[in-house]
Design an enzyme around this catalytic site. Sequence first.
Site, PDB file in Angstrom:
ATOM      1  N   TYR A 189     -26.178 -37.653 -20.048  1.00  0.00           N
ATOM      2  CA  TYR A 189     -26.441 -38.382 -18.789  1.00  0.00           C
ATOM      3  C   TYR A 189     -27.677 -37.841 -18.087  1.00  0.00           C
ATOM      4  O   TYR A 189     -27.734 -36.683 -17.694  1.00  0.00           O
ATOM      5  CB  TYR A 189     -25.217 -38.210 -17.909  1.00  0.00           C
ATOM      6  CG  TYR A 189     -25.115 -39.023 -16.646  1.00  0.00           C
ATOM      7  CD1 TYR A 189     -24.150 -40.014 -16.536  1.00  0.00           C
ATOM      8  CD2 TYR A 189     -25.908 -38.766 -15.537  1.00  0.00           C
ATOM      9  CE1 TYR A 189     -23.995 -40.736 -15.364  1.00  0.00           C
ATOM     10  CE2 TYR A 189     -25.758 -39.491 -14.365  1.00  0.00           C
ATOM     11  CZ  TYR A 189     -24.798 -40.471 -14.286  1.00  0.00           C
ATOM     12  OH  TYR A 189     -24.641 -41.175 -13.117  1.00  0.00           O
TER      13      TYR A 189
ATOM     14  N   TYR B 118     -29.117 -47.868 -15.504  1.00  0.00           N
ATOM     15  CA  TYR B 118     -28.242 -46.931 -14.809  1.00  0.00           C
ATOM     16  C   TYR B 118     -26.916 -47.638 -14.550  1.00  0.00           C
ATOM     17  O   TYR B 118     -26.677 -48.185 -13.490  1.00  0.00           O
ATOM     18  CB  TYR B 118     -28.891 -46.475 -13.499  1.00  0.00           C
ATOM     19  CG  TYR B 118     -28.068 -45.525 -12.664  1.00  0.00           C
ATOM     20  CD1 TYR B 118     -27.992 -44.181 -13.004  1.00  0.00           C
ATOM     21  CD2 TYR B 118     -27.379 -45.957 -11.546  1.00  0.00           C
ATOM     22  CE1 TYR B 118     -27.249 -43.296 -12.233  1.00  0.00           C
ATOM     23  CE2 TYR B 118     -26.640 -45.086 -10.767  1.00  0.00           C
ATOM     24  CZ  TYR B 118     -26.581 -43.757 -11.119  1.00  0.00           C
ATOM     25  OH  TYR B 118     -25.847 -42.886 -10.353  1.00  0.00           O
TER      26      TYR B 118
END
Lengths: 140, 393
Positions: free
Chosen positions: B292, B343
């Site tokens: 991430y 995102y």
Amino acid sequence: MTEATAPVMPAPAPIVNPENKPFWDATVEGRLVLPKCQNCGSINWYPRVFCPECGKFGVDWIDAAGTGTIYTFAITRRGMGAYGKAGPYVLAYVELDEGPRIMTNIVDCDVDSINIGDKVRVVFHDTGSGSALPRFTPVS
Amino acid sequence: MAERSLRGKVAVAGIGETPYYKHGQAPDPEIVLALKAILAACDDAGIDPAEVDGFASYSDDRNNPTRLAAALGTKELRFSNMQWGGGGGGGSGAIANASAAINAGIADTVVVYRSLAQGQFARFGQGPKIPAIAGDPAFNIPYGIMSPAQQYSLKAMRFMHEHGIHQTALRGIAMASYYHAQNNPRAIMRGRPLTEEKYDNSRWISEPFHLYDCCMENDGAAAVILVSAERAKDMKHKPAYVLGAALGSDGGTGRGAYNGAHFASSHFTSVSRNLYDMAKVGPKDVDVLQSYENFTGGVLMSLVEHGFVEAEEADEFLVLDNLKADGGKLPLNTSGGNLAECYMHGLELITEAVHQIRGDSPNQVKDVNVSMVISGPMVSPVSNSIYGSEASL
């Protein structure tokens, strides 16, 4: 008693609540105070009513020397809100000589010339609302 | 007592997503995005949406299971779960919670989902508009620390200082995401490749983070359907078995910045150990990794704390060639991730990890048996998960 110096950056007032009031009250007098546990003696940050090391209630407020070193920093080139017109400014954690690391700004310096490990001392910037922000400036 | 573990008990049977949009550009209300992603995942799994009897999400997703169930025609709601705290750090945590529910017999068909329409609500990157009034933030906000980029750049700066890591390592991580996005039809940044020069010349957001070190902000939704391993075997796609999932952080994480041991950290030191213990694999067994990227500095620390690279070797290792799906030593963020695909709060990393097990990623790594996800670093709780092929069991 030290007089608070004129701000060179915006000095927004912190939100004062019962837990942190002793800290902010001291800043108006030009004193940087830290909570020290009555039980285990550890000096902590951020100020709170219990000790995060031993979990006991009961802290005393002690006067810090107001000196320390830059533990880490970051440069904001364009701020937001109250900092929208501040120009480039330095956010930092300063490691105080007493141990705790506190969020602050490094001021009165060339933002591109500071380094981790630089020695700094406290200055106070009056918010005009019953508090002053402890900030730090390099010690040459 | 039998060993308690999720290893091989549960599998991903379906994945789905909406188209991904720039923030503020989704044509649908946020809950409709959530429903569309869930319907797509059900279709992918070949199940009737009314069969979904469990829901798990994270980061206080605004679209709660009871509302979704009404729209989906859910026959019976049996599991309604929110991973508490940690924002995007909860992605794999939601997988852990859903898997645990299935393994324990609480529900049979659980969807992990995340829906974001940042234009309709608040943007993450802007930080809170009103100052927090208690605890640590009360001491921080007056100093002009308002956005996640500022908060996490302080950690990255210290970590890089302690280990002598340079900006080029962050650049390598950003380059990998943009490189992979160029082949991914879903990627927002497809058609906008990143060069070293472009990175170096991009503006600072909060030094040491350039613009390209920071994730995008997007609208969209993604969903993952989990069922028991036994059931997954007979479904449409090759199952991606959950080999392990872990969440949490070290005990001292909440104490504050003064606690030096945990400051310059992605907060994975204990969580990575727990994940590898459950999955019975180590970093050398991982064929492809999604890590991430809220900020590249978080990826750097995550890679170190999961044993993929020694901090002292990060400069040398974190270059694009080592991170490519096609022949890199550690294929990283093969969909483009938060930086360059979308995102989707890291759930797009989990769908990509599943694609890699199935063998149908636009940036497919050869012969993937172990596919890993590190969800949002530097918060608490953080989480991570590992998926495996049948051969990995």
